[in-house]
Design a protein around this motif. Structure first.
Motif, PDB file in Angstrom:
ATOM      1  N   ARG A 477       0.833  -1.210   0.000  1.00 56.85           N
ATOM      2  CA  ARG A 477       0.000   0.000   0.000  1.00 56.85           C
ATOM      3  C   ARG A 477       0.862   1.252   0.000  1.00 56.85           C
ATOM      4  NH1 ARG A 477      -2.717  -3.030   3.807  1.00 56.85           N
ATOM      5  NH2 ARG A 477      -1.834  -1.780   5.508  1.00 56.85           N
ATOM      6  N   ARG A 478       1.961   1.208   0.738  1.00 57.72           N
ATOM      7  CA  ARG A 478       2.837   2.373   0.783  1.00 57.72           C
ATOM      8  C   ARG A 478       3.476   2.628  -0.580  1.00 57.72           C
ATOM      9  NH1 ARG A 478       8.171   3.291   4.626  1.00 57.72           N
ATOM     10  NH2 ARG A 478       8.412   5.520   4.189  1.00 57.72           N
ATOM     11  N   ARG A 479       3.861   1.573  -1.271  1.00 57.31           N
ATOM     12  CA  ARG A 479       4.474   1.728  -2.586  1.00 57.31           C
ATOM     13  C   ARG A 479       3.491   2.342  -3.578  1.00 57.31           C
ATOM     14  NH1 ARG A 479       5.592  -3.058  -3.250  1.00 57.31           N
ATOM     15  NH2 ARG A 479       3.946  -3.670  -4.718  1.00 57.31           N
ATOM     16  N   VAL A 480       2.227   1.918  -3.500  1.00 59.67           N
ATOM     17  CA  VAL A 480       1.203   2.469  -4.388  1.00 59.67           C
ATOM     18  C   VAL A 480       1.028   3.964  -4.128  1.00 59.67           C
ATOM     19  CG1 VAL A 480      -1.260   2.448  -4.956  1.00 59.67           C
ATOM     20  CG2 VAL A 480      -0.014   0.292  -4.684  1.00 59.67           C
ATOM     21  N   LEU A 481       1.015   4.376  -2.852  1.00 56.88           N
ATOM     22  CA  LEU A 481       0.882   5.785  -2.525  1.00 56.88           C
ATOM     23  C   LEU A 481       2.050   6.589  -3.077  1.00 56.88           C
ATOM     24  CD1 LEU A 481      -0.408   5.632   1.179  1.00 56.88           C
ATOM     25  CD2 LEU A 481      -1.703   6.318  -0.840  1.00 56.88           C
ATOM     26  N   GLU A 482       3.269   6.061  -2.909  1.00 60.42           N
ATOM     27  CA  GLU A 482       4.455   6.774  -3.380  1.00 60.42           C
ATOM     28  C   GLU A 482       4.461   6.898  -4.898  1.00 60.42           C
ATOM     29  OE1 GLU A 482       7.610   4.504  -1.730  1.00 60.42           O
ATOM     30  OE2 GLU A 482       7.541   5.520   0.235  1.00 60.42           O
ATOM     31  N   THR A 487      -0.440  10.839  -0.198  1.00 57.97           N
ATOM     32  CA  THR A 487      -0.143  10.621   1.213  1.00 57.97           C
ATOM     33  C   THR A 487      -1.377  10.051   1.897  1.00 57.97           C
ATOM     34  OG1 THR A 487      -0.760  12.902   1.762  1.00 57.97           O
ATOM     35  CG2 THR A 487       1.584  12.449   1.337  1.00 57.97           C
ATOM     36  N   HIS A 488      -1.129   9.267   2.937  1.00 56.16           N
ATOM     37  CA  HIS A 488      -2.245   8.675   3.679  1.00 56.16           C
ATOM     38  C   HIS A 488      -2.976   9.751   4.482  1.00 56.16           C
ATOM     39  CE1 HIS A 488      -4.486   5.856   6.198  1.00 56.16           C
ATOM     40  NE2 HIS A 488      -4.088   6.562   7.241  1.00 56.16           N
ATOM     41  N   GLN A 489      -4.299   9.701   4.474  1.00 55.16           N
ATOM     42  CA  GLN A 489      -5.122  10.635   5.245  1.00 55.16           C
ATOM     43  C   GLN A 489      -5.860   9.868   6.342  1.00 55.16           C
ATOM     44  OE1 GLN A 489      -5.031  13.954   4.829  1.00 55.16           O
ATOM     45  NE2 GLN A 489      -3.533  13.610   3.181  1.00 55.16           N
TER      46      GLN A 489
END
Length: 525
Positions: A477-482, A487-489
């Motif tokens: 999930r972090r890779r997809v955001l980057e 950024t996570h909300q």
């Protein structure tokens, strides 16, 4: 010997004579009059002292059967500190010799019931009975529904970790932040960091008492004692670490028996930041915490960064304080033990009428005394108004010995707690999942993550498999955001102007209507 004579026989036989009868009859004479002068306002408390003594006598004769009642009430159990549990005689001496009636925070195991047999043991000479009568009552129902009975034991004992070599895991990480080091699931306890934040509210009764105390210096006594009490549950917990929450994970704790609602969320992953908020009719509690963990060869330090807040709306008070450093000793060999050291500084941002400093004393090799705390409450000129002392794992006293007043005692540990991660009864209740509650929780709630649940049930291999799966999903999930420059909300918390995380006050409204099934929640596991 079972002899029908002697002063104790009047209690067992119900005889109307003997030294105990003066309590029942309300006589102004007898042994109790030296403890509590007889007057009309003290009749109820004299009766309660009698009831507690009857309970002590019953314990002496081995006829108590601890059994939860169906209406949520519990048997009276006087919570004594480790220093005073040696004998029945010492327990009784607390009532005959104390200048003031000792304070004892009740737990979920020892909540007040609606009958008069509950001992009002948190009254001191300078707090009115009128004030006190409202603050000890605990409802045994909510909206007409009986409070549900909570579990008193975990499904499975903690696993054997003797085959795990911590040295092989840690030797390449000396001096590094251990929050980024993967650990075997056997080293975890079946609780989450978000739940550990909730555990700091085990003795929330101290905040209720603060909210019902007129004197600002006495209020600070309760606030400071509450700050210390949050460390008590860690005493038997050096053997395991809580699960790290994944980004977006949440946890709720609705406790009508304690008069509070708590919600927490993991709002950041790097650095790890956990935010929480609790409210009741008497106070508001919130904090956002981040930790720096470092391994130093034989010990591991946990250095907290963040501020704890408590607001008492009735007085307009806003207290804030820091946390002290925690250290786990004998990481690699020997008996592990935990130590807290440093200074807590408490201030009321609404007024400078009083301040408080509490020092957690670092153990010295030449001194066998450990876990000690000392504190002072001063006025705006620096004059000491109250002194506090005690041990963070046992109790806190106010004043100077031998006439000091006990403000708080740690609750007795459950039987066989060593086999169950060293959990208190309150800790055992935190991960309990009632089928009716499951339907109301968001899918991100900690109690729904499989690795933690499987460990609690004793299925270590499946727990390890699920733990690795959940951690990999978080990395994905972090890779997809980057990749999408996003950024996570967080869902239930927002960042304030001073760069701290506070509740956006939407959780309980959403839970009530329309429910979390309509919320677009991330898939965490």
């Amino acid at each position: 010997s079972g002899s029908p004579s002697g002063p104790w026989s009047t209690v067992l036989s119900g005889s109307p004579s003997g030294p105990w009868s003066t309590v029942l009859s309300g006589s102004p004479s007898g042994p109790w009059s030296t403890v509590l002068p007889y007057n009309r306002n003290n009749v109820h408390l004299r009766h309660n002292l009698y009831v507690c003594s009857i309970h002590t006598v019953t314990l002496f004769f081995g006829n108590v059967h601890k059994q939860d009642s169906t209406d949520g009430s519990h048997p009276l159990v006087h919570q004594a500190s480790n220093e005073s549990r040696a004998s029945i005689t010492e327990s009784l001496s607390e009532f005959f010799d104390a200048q003031e009636v000792l304070l004892s925070a009740s737990s979920s195991e020892n909540e007040a019931s609606d009958d008069d047999s509950y001992i009002s043991d948190n009254v001191s000479d300078n707090i009115s009975m009128d004030n006190f009568s409202n603050e000890t009552e605990r409802p045994n129902s909510e909206n007409g529904a009986l409070l549900r009975r909570r579990r008193s034991c975990l499904p499975s004992a903690s696993p054997n970790t003797s085959n795990i070599s911590l040295w092989n895991i840690l030797k390449n990480n000396i001096g590094k932040d251990l929050s980024k080091v993967a650990m075997p699931v056997q080293l975890n306890e079946p609780l989450n960091t978000l739940q550990r934040l909730c555990e700091e509210l085990e003795y929330s009764e101290l905040l209720d008492r603060a909210a019902n105390t007129q004197d600002p210096f006495e209020r600070m006594v309760y606030i400071a004692t509450f700050a210390v009490s949050g460390y008590a549950s860690s005493y038997h917990r050096a053997g395991g670490k809580p699960f790290n929450p994944v980004l977006g994970e949440t946890y709720e704790c609705d406790r009508p028996d304690k008069g509070l609602r708590f919600v927490a969320e993991q709002v950041s992953h790097h650095p790890p930041i956990s935010a929480c908020h609790a409210d009741s009719k008497n106070y508001i509690f919130w904090q956002d915490m981040r930790w720096k963990n470092k391994f130093w060869g034989k010990s591991m330090e946990i250095v907290p960064v963040g501020t704890t807040h408590v607001m008492l709306p009735g007085f307009g008070d806003h207290y804030e304080w820091n946390k002290v450093t925690s250290c786990i000793h004998n990481i690699l060999s020997g008996q592990r033990w935990i130590e807290h050291y440093g200074e807590i500084s408490i201030r009321n941002t609404s007024t400078d009428i009083c301040q408080c400093k509490v020092t957690f004393i670092k153990a010295k090799y030449w001194n066998s005394s450990v876990n000690e705390v000392e504190g002072t409450i001063t006025d705006h000129k620096g004059k000491v108004i109250h002194r506090l002392f005690g041990k963070w794992n046992e109790g806190v006293y106010c004043g100077d010995p031998p006439s000091a007043t006990c403000i708080w005692r740690a609750n007795a540990m459950p039987a066989d707690h060593e086999q169950y991660y060293g959990f208190t009864k309150f800790a055992m209740e935190l991960n309990e999942l009632d089928p009716s509650l499951k339907l109301l929780l968001p899918p991100t709630d900690t109690r729904l993550r499989l690795d933690q649940r499987l460990l609690e049930e004793g299925n270590v291999e499946a727990a390890e498999e699920q733990k690795q799966k959940i951690e990999q999903q978080q990395r994905d999930r972090r890779r997809v955001l980057e990749e999408n420059t996003m950024t996570h909300q967080p869902t239930f918390f927002r960042k304030s102007k001073d760069d701290t995380w506070v509740s956006n006050n939407t959780y309980w409204d959403l839970r009530r209507d329309p429910g979390f099934s309509h919320l677009d929640c991330p898939v965490l596991w």
